[in-house]
Design an enzyme around this catalytic site. Structure first.
Site, PDB file in Angstrom:
ATOM      1  N   ASP A 120       0.078  -7.558   1.764  1.00 24.61           N
ATOM      2  CA  ASP A 120       0.589  -6.179   1.761  1.00 24.61           C
ATOM      3  C   ASP A 120       2.118  -6.139   1.814  1.00 24.61           C
ATOM      4  OD1 ASP A 120       0.602  -3.439   1.772  1.00 24.61           O
ATOM      5  OD2 ASP A 120      -0.217  -3.197   3.796  1.00 24.61           O
TER       6      ASP A 120
ATOM      7  N   GLN B  52       0.599   6.009  11.420  1.00 16.94           N
ATOM      8  CA  GLN B  52       0.753   6.489  10.056  1.00 16.94           C
ATOM      9  C   GLN B  52       2.199   6.908   9.770  1.00 16.94           C
ATOM     10  OE1 GLN B  52      -2.356   6.238  11.199  1.00 16.94           O
ATOM     11  NE2 GLN B  52      -2.729   5.086   9.336  1.00 16.94           N
ATOM     12  N   GLY B  53       2.733   6.392   8.682  1.00 16.86           N
ATOM     13  CA  GLY B  53       4.112   6.687   8.309  1.00 16.86           C
ATOM     14  C   GLY B  53       5.083   5.583   8.714  1.00 16.86           C
ATOM     15  N   ASP B  54       4.627   4.681   9.544  1.00 23.71           N
ATOM     16  CA  ASP B  54       5.453   3.519   9.903  1.00 23.71           C
ATOM     17  C   ASP B  54       5.240   2.388   8.908  1.00 23.71           C
ATOM     18  OD1 ASP B  54       6.594   4.613  12.257  1.00 23.71           O
ATOM     19  OD2 ASP B  54       4.766   4.151  13.367  1.00 23.71           O
ATOM     20  N   SER B  55       4.185   2.493   8.130  1.00 28.15           N
ATOM     21  CA  SER B  55       3.843   1.451   7.168  1.00 28.15           C
ATOM     22  C   SER B  55       5.041   1.027   6.333  1.00 28.15           C
ATOM     23  CB  SER B  55       2.763   1.951   6.197  1.00 28.15           C
ATOM     24  OG  SER B  55       1.520   1.785   6.769  1.00 28.15           O
TER      25      SER B  55
ATOM     26  N   HIS C 116       0.822  -1.221   0.000  1.00 29.24           N
ATOM     27  CA  HIS C 116       0.000   0.000   0.000  1.00 29.24           C
ATOM     28  C   HIS C 116       0.854   1.269   0.000  1.00 29.24           C
ATOM     29  CE1 HIS C 116       0.284   0.129   4.530  1.00 29.24           C
ATOM     30  NE2 HIS C 116       0.179   1.419   4.322  1.00 29.24           N
TER      31      HIS C 116
HETATM   32  N1  ARG Z   1      -1.320   2.294   7.216  1.00 35.09           N
HETATM   33  C1  ARG Z   1      -0.400   3.040   8.020  1.00 35.09           C
HETATM   34  C2  ARG Z   1       0.659   3.701   7.149  1.00 35.09           C
HETATM   35  O1  ARG Z   1       0.440   3.798   5.964  1.00 35.09           O
HETATM   36  C3  ARG Z   1       0.132   2.213   9.139  1.00 35.09           C
HETATM   37  C4  ARG Z   1      -0.858   2.060  10.185  1.00 35.09           C
HETATM   38  C5  ARG Z   1      -0.451   1.163  11.265  1.00 35.09           C
HETATM   39  N2  ARG Z   1      -1.471   1.284  12.248  1.00 35.09           N
HETATM   40  C6  ARG Z   1      -1.466   0.659  13.406  1.00 35.09           C
HETATM   41  N3  ARG Z   1      -2.421   0.948  14.247  1.00 35.09           N
HETATM   42  N4  ARG Z   1      -0.553  -0.216  13.717  1.00 35.09           N
HETATM   43  O2  ARG Z   1       1.627   4.227   7.626  1.00 35.09           O
END
Ligand code: ARG
Length: 259
Positions: free
Chosen positions: A119, A205-208, A74
């Site tokens: 993913d 967000q941003g750790d993905s 993603h």
């Molecule tokens: N989708 C998020 C990203 O793009 C990562 C989210 C992780 N969330 C969590 N609750 N562990 O950075």
């Protein structure tokens, strides 16, 4: 006399009120946790996780090979000869002058990725970087216990990205428990959950795309997950959801050798 007494009483009352107000105003800041990394983490030391990579689209990743970064599907647009991504490696401080910056030459998004499960993605770098890589789990043997997560993402829901790499430890959450939070949104064979029942520590967000890892039996770091998604960040009853790397290890190896 009467007047003076009254004044003394008022002074004492004001003093008492001041103490109460001070206590009240102190309470929220004292009860509120200080802003910490990755939500509930701490700063990683320089060189502690040398395989960590920051990607220019705002995701994390890990060096799978000297010239290949493993990240989340993603985080990328699709597959092809993408040269627009910059990988920053070798530093915890993204603004460090000693950061290693390399452009991408190719992106391979997991074949058949449609936003649910699966993913993972690979990014080929223009040149190899001289840094240690992170082994990926090829069996489910280490899909248990406590995991380390790291990234430059938000430290709270809606928060900004970080300059310094943050790390945290989160315990494994079994599929049945994770299903209680996410129902059929969870793909148990392809995803692995981690977090505390009470929340408070999580990726955000941003750790993905960044790795979730632990030590194997030899004491070497082993990647068991890829930061994928969650309901908010660090909420009680809502663990973080990670790509289950062992499920895709063979696909990832094959894809990397063909990059
Ligand atoms: N989708 C998020 C990203 O793009 C990562 C989210 C992780 N969330 C969590 N609750 N562990 O950075």
């Amino acid at each position: 006399m009467k007047f003076l007494k009254k004044t003394g009483g008022l002074t004492r009352a004001l003093a008492a009120l001041t103490v109460v107000l001070a206590a009240l105003s102190l309470q929220p800041s004292a009860a509120q946790a200080a802003p910490r990394p990755v939500v509930g983490g701490t700063r990683a030391a320089q060189g502690e996780f040398p395989f960590m990579v920051r990607l220019s689209m705002g995701c994390g990743g890990a060096l799978y090979a000297k010239n290949v970064v493993l990240t989340a599907a993603h985080c990328v647009d699709g597959s092809g000869n993408t040269t627009s991504i910059t990988a920053t490696a070798g530093v915890v401080d993204l603004q460090s002058g000693s950061a290693v910056k390399v452009r991408s030459t190719k992106v391979l998004q997991a074949p058949g990725y449609n936003g649910k499960g699966r993913d993972w993605a690979l990014i080929k770098l223009a040149r190899p970087v001289d840094l240690p890589t992170l082994k990926i789990a090829t069996t489910t043997a280490h899909n248990r216990g406590d995991f380390t997560v790291a990234g430059w993402g938000a430290v709270r829901e809606g928060g900004g990205q970080q300059r310094y790499l943050l790390k945290a430890t989160v315990p494994f959450v079994d599929d049945a428990t994770c299903r209680q939070a996410y129902g059929s949104d969870l793909v148990p064979g392809e995803e692995i959950c981690a977090g505390f029942p009470q929340g408070g520590v999580d990726t955000c967000q941003g750790d993905s795309g960044g790795p979730m890892f632990r030590k194997d039996d030899t004491g070497a770091y082993l990647q068991v997950g890829i930061v994928s998604w969650g309901e908010g960040c660090a909420r009680a009853g809502y663990p973080g959801v990670y790509t289950e790397v062992s499920t895709f290890a063979a696909d990832i190896a094959r894809a990397a050798s063909g990059l």
